[in-house]
Scaffold this active site. Structure first.
Site, PDB file in Angstrom:
ATOM      1  N   HIS A 207       2.889  -5.075   4.092  1.00 19.23           N
ATOM      2  CA  HIS A 207       3.892  -5.951   4.695  1.00 19.23           C
ATOM      3  C   HIS A 207       4.004  -5.633   6.168  1.00 19.23           C
ATOM      4  O   HIS A 207       3.871  -4.465   6.560  1.00 19.23           O
ATOM      5  CB  HIS A 207       5.256  -5.748   4.015  1.00 19.23           C
ATOM      6  CG  HIS A 207       6.192  -6.873   4.259  1.00 19.23           C
ATOM      7  ND1 HIS A 207       7.005  -6.920   5.363  1.00 19.23           N
ATOM      8  CD2 HIS A 207       6.412  -8.005   3.561  1.00 19.23           C
ATOM      9  CE1 HIS A 207       7.695  -8.035   5.322  1.00 19.23           C
ATOM     10  NE2 HIS A 207       7.360  -8.716   4.246  1.00 19.23           N
TER      11      HIS A 207
ATOM     12  N   ASP B 293       5.644  -9.869  -4.088  1.00 14.87           N
ATOM     13  CA  ASP B 293       4.734 -10.725  -4.849  1.00 14.87           C
ATOM     14  C   ASP B 293       3.944  -9.989  -5.913  1.00 14.87           C
ATOM     15  O   ASP B 293       3.281 -10.624  -6.739  1.00 14.87           O
ATOM     16  CB  ASP B 293       3.748 -11.411  -3.889  1.00 14.87           C
ATOM     17  CG  ASP B 293       4.461 -12.393  -2.994  1.00 14.87           C
ATOM     18  OD1 ASP B 293       5.315 -13.131  -3.512  1.00 14.87           O
ATOM     19  OD2 ASP B 293       4.191 -12.418  -1.785  1.00 14.87           O
TER      20      ASP B 293
HETATM   21  N1  CMC Z   1      -5.185  -4.770   1.278  1.00 15.85           N
HETATM   22  C1  CMC Z   1      -6.045  -4.003   1.998  1.00 15.85           C
HETATM   23  N2  CMC Z   1      -5.851  -3.631   3.258  1.00 15.85           N
HETATM   24  C2  CMC Z   1      -4.719  -4.044   3.839  1.00 15.85           C
HETATM   25  C3  CMC Z   1      -3.771  -4.839   3.171  1.00 15.85           C
HETATM   26  C4  CMC Z   1      -4.045  -5.188   1.842  1.00 15.85           C
HETATM   27  N3  CMC Z   1      -3.183  -5.937   1.138  1.00 15.85           N
HETATM   28  N4  CMC Z   1      -2.748  -5.122   3.992  1.00 15.85           N
HETATM   29  C5  CMC Z   1      -3.042  -4.524   5.155  1.00 15.85           C
HETATM   30  N5  CMC Z   1      -4.245  -3.863   5.063  1.00 15.85           N
HETATM   31  C6  CMC Z   1      -4.884  -3.027   6.099  1.00 15.85           C
HETATM   32  C7  CMC Z   1      -5.603  -3.878   7.134  1.00 15.85           C
HETATM   33  O1  CMC Z   1      -6.938  -4.086   6.777  1.00 15.85           O
HETATM   34  C8  CMC Z   1      -5.448  -3.034   8.360  1.00 15.85           C
HETATM   35  O2  CMC Z   1      -6.359  -1.959   8.276  1.00 15.85           O
HETATM   36  P1  CMC Z   1      -7.129  -1.434   9.602  1.00 15.85           P
HETATM   37  O3  CMC Z   1      -6.057  -0.840  10.453  1.00 15.85           O
HETATM   38  O4  CMC Z   1      -8.117  -0.448   9.092  1.00 15.85           O
HETATM   39  O5  CMC Z   1      -7.763  -2.629  10.227  1.00 15.85           O
HETATM   40  C9  CMC Z   1      -4.049  -2.421   8.220  1.00 15.85           C
HETATM   41  O6  CMC Z   1      -3.821  -2.365   6.796  1.00 15.85           O
HETATM   42  C10 CMC Z   1      -2.946  -3.228   8.870  1.00 15.85           C
HETATM   43  O7  CMC Z   1      -3.026  -4.550   8.363  1.00 15.85           O
HETATM   44  P2  CMC Z   1      -2.652  -5.861   9.171  1.00 15.85           P
HETATM   45  O8  CMC Z   1      -3.328  -7.022   8.564  1.00 15.85           O
HETATM   46  O9  CMC Z   1      -2.852  -5.608  10.634  1.00 15.85           O
HETATM   47  O10 CMC Z   1      -1.089  -5.910   8.904  1.00 15.85           O
HETATM   48  P3  CMC Z   1      -0.171  -7.150   9.073  1.00 15.85           P
HETATM   49  O11 CMC Z   1       1.193  -6.644   9.297  1.00 15.85           O
HETATM   50  O12 CMC Z   1      -0.712  -8.100  10.091  1.00 15.85           O
HETATM   51  O13 CMC Z   1      -0.282  -7.887   7.652  1.00 15.85           O
HETATM   52  C11 CMC Z   1       0.171  -8.718   5.497  1.00 15.85           C
HETATM   53  C12 CMC Z   1       0.722  -7.945   6.720  1.00 15.85           C
HETATM   54  C13 CMC Z   1       1.311  -8.955   4.506  1.00 15.85           C
HETATM   55  C14 CMC Z   1      -0.349 -10.095   5.943  1.00 15.85           C
HETATM   56  C15 CMC Z   1      -0.973  -7.873   4.849  1.00 15.85           C
HETATM   57  O14 CMC Z   1      -0.481  -6.625   4.428  1.00 15.85           O
HETATM   58  C16 CMC Z   1      -1.649  -8.615   3.695  1.00 15.85           C
HETATM   59  O15 CMC Z   1      -2.552  -9.425   3.926  1.00 15.85           O
HETATM   60  N6  CMC Z   1      -1.214  -8.352   2.417  1.00 15.85           N
HETATM   61  C17 CMC Z   1      -1.754  -9.059   1.291  1.00 15.85           C
HETATM   62  C18 CMC Z   1      -1.089 -10.416   1.178  1.00 15.85           C
HETATM   63  C19 CMC Z   1       0.328 -10.309   0.644  1.00 15.85           C
HETATM   64  O16 CMC Z   1       0.588  -9.617  -0.332  1.00 15.85           O
HETATM   65  N7  CMC Z   1       1.253 -11.044   1.303  1.00 15.85           N
HETATM   66  C20 CMC Z   1       2.642 -11.097   0.881  1.00 15.85           C
HETATM   67  C21 CMC Z   1       3.572 -10.485   1.887  1.00 15.85           C
HETATM   68  S1  CMC Z   1       5.227 -10.277   1.230  1.00 15.85           S
HETATM   69  C22 CMC Z   1       5.791 -11.865   0.916  1.00 15.85           C
HETATM   70  C23 CMC Z   1       5.857 -12.768   2.112  1.00 15.85           C
HETATM   71  O17 CMC Z   1       6.226 -12.333   3.212  1.00 15.85           O
HETATM   72  O18 CMC Z   1       5.526 -13.927   1.972  1.00 15.85           O
END
Ligand code: CMC
Length: 438
Positions: A314, A372
Site C-alpha cells: 500500500h 483486498d
Molecule cells: N507485490 C510485489 N512487489 C510489490 C508489491 C506487490 N504487491 N507492491 C509493491 N511492491 C514492490 C515494488 O516492486 C517496489 O519494489 P522495488 O523498490 O524493488 O522496485 C516496492 O515494493 C515499492 O512499490 P511501489 O509500486 O513503488 O509502491 P506504490 O506505493 O507505488 O504502490 C500499490 C502501491 C498498492 C499500487 C502496490 O503495492 C501494488 O501494486 N499492490 C498490489 C495491488 C493491490 O493490492 N492494490 C490494492 C491497494 S489497497 C486498496 C485500494 O487502495 O484500492
C-alpha cells in the site's frame, strides 16, 4: 493554508546552489500526520515548480475526514478508529459520521436512514439505459455509464453552490448506488430488476436486490448481511486515494456531482486500486494450491517479471492494513455461518500471507496484506460473482467520495486542480508540409 490548519512560525529555507539565492517557505501542521511545506509561492518567487509524479510527497488538499497512520497501521474516520466502528457501529452510522463530522444520536440516525431509504428508487426511465449494454459487459463499465447518466436525470440537485441541493445529491448517490449495482448484476443474468424495499437495512436491501427473484420470497441471512455491512464500512473512505483525488479533481472545475462520481468509479476500476479484490481471486485461482506458493512468490520477486502479489502492499500503510485484520475475522465468521469447514482459497490465502510475511523481499519493502486480500473470499462465500467485487467497493466508497467532494466545495481555498509539468518534448520548430515528411 486555510485558517483551520495550524500555522507554525517554522519555516524551511531553500537554497538555489547555482545562484546562492534563498527563500523561506512556511511550514504548517495538521492535527496529526507529517507537517507540510507550503510551496504555493514557490513558482512566483523562484520560477520553479515542484516535481512529484504519483504525489508521493504532496498533500493535495486540507481535509478533516479520514486519517491514516501508515506506520502504526491505523485508520480513523473523523477520529474514530475503524476497528471500533467495525465492531460496534454500522454503515449508516459511518455514512452520517463521514458526511457530518459526528456520530448521529438515535433521532438523527433514524432521520438519516429514512432519508436514504426513501431515495433508493431509480427514475424508471433509467432501466432502459441498461438495455443498451451487452449482457456480458463488465458491471464496472455499466456503473461508469449509468452513474454518469444520473446527471441527465436529477436536474433539481445540480446547483453545487446550494448546500441543500448538495445534500440532496449526496443522499441520492449513497441511496441509489446499491440499486444501480444490483441492476447491473440482474441485467448480466437476464433476470428482472428487483425494486428496493424500504423496510430493509442498507446492506440487507442490497442483498435482496441482488439475490431475490419476483417468483419466490427471499430472506436475507443476518450474518451475511452483517458481513456485507462491514465490507461497506471498511471501504467507506480512505483519504486522498486515486479515485477520491479523481472525484476532487473532476469536481474542482464545478462539474456535475454525478459525473464526478462516475469519474471516481472509472479510476477505482484499475487493478492497482479497487480492481485488486477481483485480481486477488484470479491470483489465488491461478496459484491453485499451497505447494505452488514458493514458485509463485519467486515470480513476484523477479525484477523481470511483472507479476505482483495482489492484495499486498500500500502507498500509505507500511504495516498491516487494519481493514485486512477485520476482513480476516469476518471471513471466518461468514464461513462458519455457511458451515464451510475447509475453504481451499482461504487456506491458500493464509499460507500465502504466512510465507510472504517471513520473506525478506516483503519485509524490506514493508509489504503487508491490504483490505483486498481477504474481501474477495468473503464476497465469493456470500455468493457475489467475481465481476461484482469492485462494484461493491464502489457502492461503499460513494459516501467517501461524496463527503470529500462536499468538503472541497466548502473549502475557501478551493481552486480548479491544475498541475504543471516538467516538459521534455521538442522545442518550437518550423511546420513541415506533408510532401517534405519522411
Ligand atoms: N507485490 C510485489 N512487489 C510489490 C508489491 C506487490 N504487491 N507492491 C509493491 N511492491 C514492490 C515494488 O516492486 C517496489 O519494489 P522495488 O523498490 O524493488 O522496485 C516496492 O515494493 C515499492 O512499490 P511501489 O509500486 O513503488 O509502491 P506504490 O506505493 O507505488 O504502490 C500499490 C502501491 C498498492 C499500487 C502496490 O503495492 C501494488 O501494486 N499492490 C498490489 C495491488 C493491490 O493490492 N492494490 C490494492 C491497494 S489497497 C486498496 C485500494 O487502495 O484500492
Amino acid at each position: 493554508m486555510a485558517e483551520r490548519s495550524a500555522r507554525s512560525n517554522q519555516t524551511v529555507t531553500l537554497t538555489d546552489d547555482s545562484s546562492g539565492k534563498t527563500i523561506k517557505l512556511p511550514v504548517a501542521g495538521g492535527s496529526a500526520g507529517p507537517q507540510v511545506i507550503d510551496v504555493r509561492k514557490l513558482y512566483a518567487e523562484t520560477g520553479m515548480f515542484t516535481f512529484d509524479p504519483g504525489f508521493t510527497s504532496t498533500a493535495s488538499c486540507e481535509s478533516r475526514i479520514t486519517f491514516i497512520d501508515g506506520d502504526a497501521g491505523e485508520l480513523l474516520y473523523r477520529g474514530y478508529s475503524i476497528d471500533e466502528l467495525a465492531e460496534h457501529s454500522d454503515f449508516m452510522d459511518c455514512c452520517y459520521l463521514l458526511l457530518n463530522g459526528e456520530l448521529p444520536n438515535r433521532e438523527q440516525k433514524a432521520k438519516f436512514e429514512w432519508n436514504i431509504s426513501h431515495h433508493t428508487m431509480l427514475h424508471e426511465q433509467m432501466a432502459f439505459l441498461y438495455r443498451g449494454f451487452r449482457r456480458d459487459a463488465h458491471p464496472m463499465a455499466v456503473m461508469v455509464g449509468v452513474v454518469g447518466a444520473m446527471s441527465a436525470f436529477y436536474h433539481d440537485s445540480l446547483d453545487i453552490n446550494d448546500p441543500h441541493q448538495r445534500m440532496v445529491a449526496s443522499y441520492r448517490m449513497i441511496a441509489k448506488m446499491p440499486t444501480i449495482a444490483a441492476m447491473a448484476y440482474k441485467y448480466s443474468l437476464g433476470q428482472p430488476f428487483m425494486y428496493p424495499r424500504n423496510e430493509l437495512k442498507y446492506a440487507e436491501n442490497f442483498m435482496h436486490m441482488m439475490f431475490a427473484v419476483p417468483a419466490e420470497s427471499y430472506k436475507v441471512n443476518p450474518v451475511l448481511a452483517k458481513a456485507m455491512d462491514r465490507i461497506f464500512m471498511l471501504h467507506a473512505d480512505h483519504e486522498q486515494n486515486a479515485s477520491t483525488s479523481t472525484v476532487r479533481l473532476a469536481g474542482s472545475s464545478g462539474a456535475n456531482p454525478f459525473a464526478c462520481i462516475a469519474a471516481g468509479i472509472a479510476c477505482l476500476w484499475g487493478p492497482s486500486h479497487g480492481g485488486a479484490n477481483e485480481a486477488v481471486l484470479h491470483m489465488l485461482q491461478e496459484i491453485g494450491s499451497v505447494e505452488h506458493v514458493p514458485e509463485f512468490l519467486k515470480r513476484v520477486k523477479d525484477k523481470n517479471d511483472t507479476t505482483r502479489l495482489m492484495g499486498f502492499g500500500h502507498r500509505v500503510y507500511k504495516n498491516f492494513d487494519p481493514r485486512a485484520k477485520v476482513m480476516q475475522r469476518t471471513c471466518h465468521e461468514v464461513l462458519d455461518e455457511l458451515g464451510v469447514k475447509e475453504e481451499p482459497l482461504l487456506k491458500l490465502a493464509m499460507e500465502l500471507e504466512r510465507i510472504a510475511l517471513q520473506d525478506d523481499y516483503f519485509a524490506q519493502r514493508k509489504l503487508y496484506p491490504n483490505v483486498d486480500f481477504y474481501s474477495g473470499i468473503i464476497m465469493r462465500a456470500i455468493g457475489i460473482p467475481l465481476s461484482m467485487f469492485t462494484v461493491i467497493f464502489a457502492v461503499a466508497r460513494t459516501v467517501g467520495w461524496v463527503a470529500q467532494w462536499n468538503e472541497m466545495i466548502e473549502d475557501p481555498n478551493q481552486k480548479i486542480g491544475r498541475p504543471r509539468q516538467l516538459y521534455t518534448g521538442a522545442l518550437r520548430r518550423p511546420y513541415l508540409p506533408l510532401h517534405q515528411r519522411r
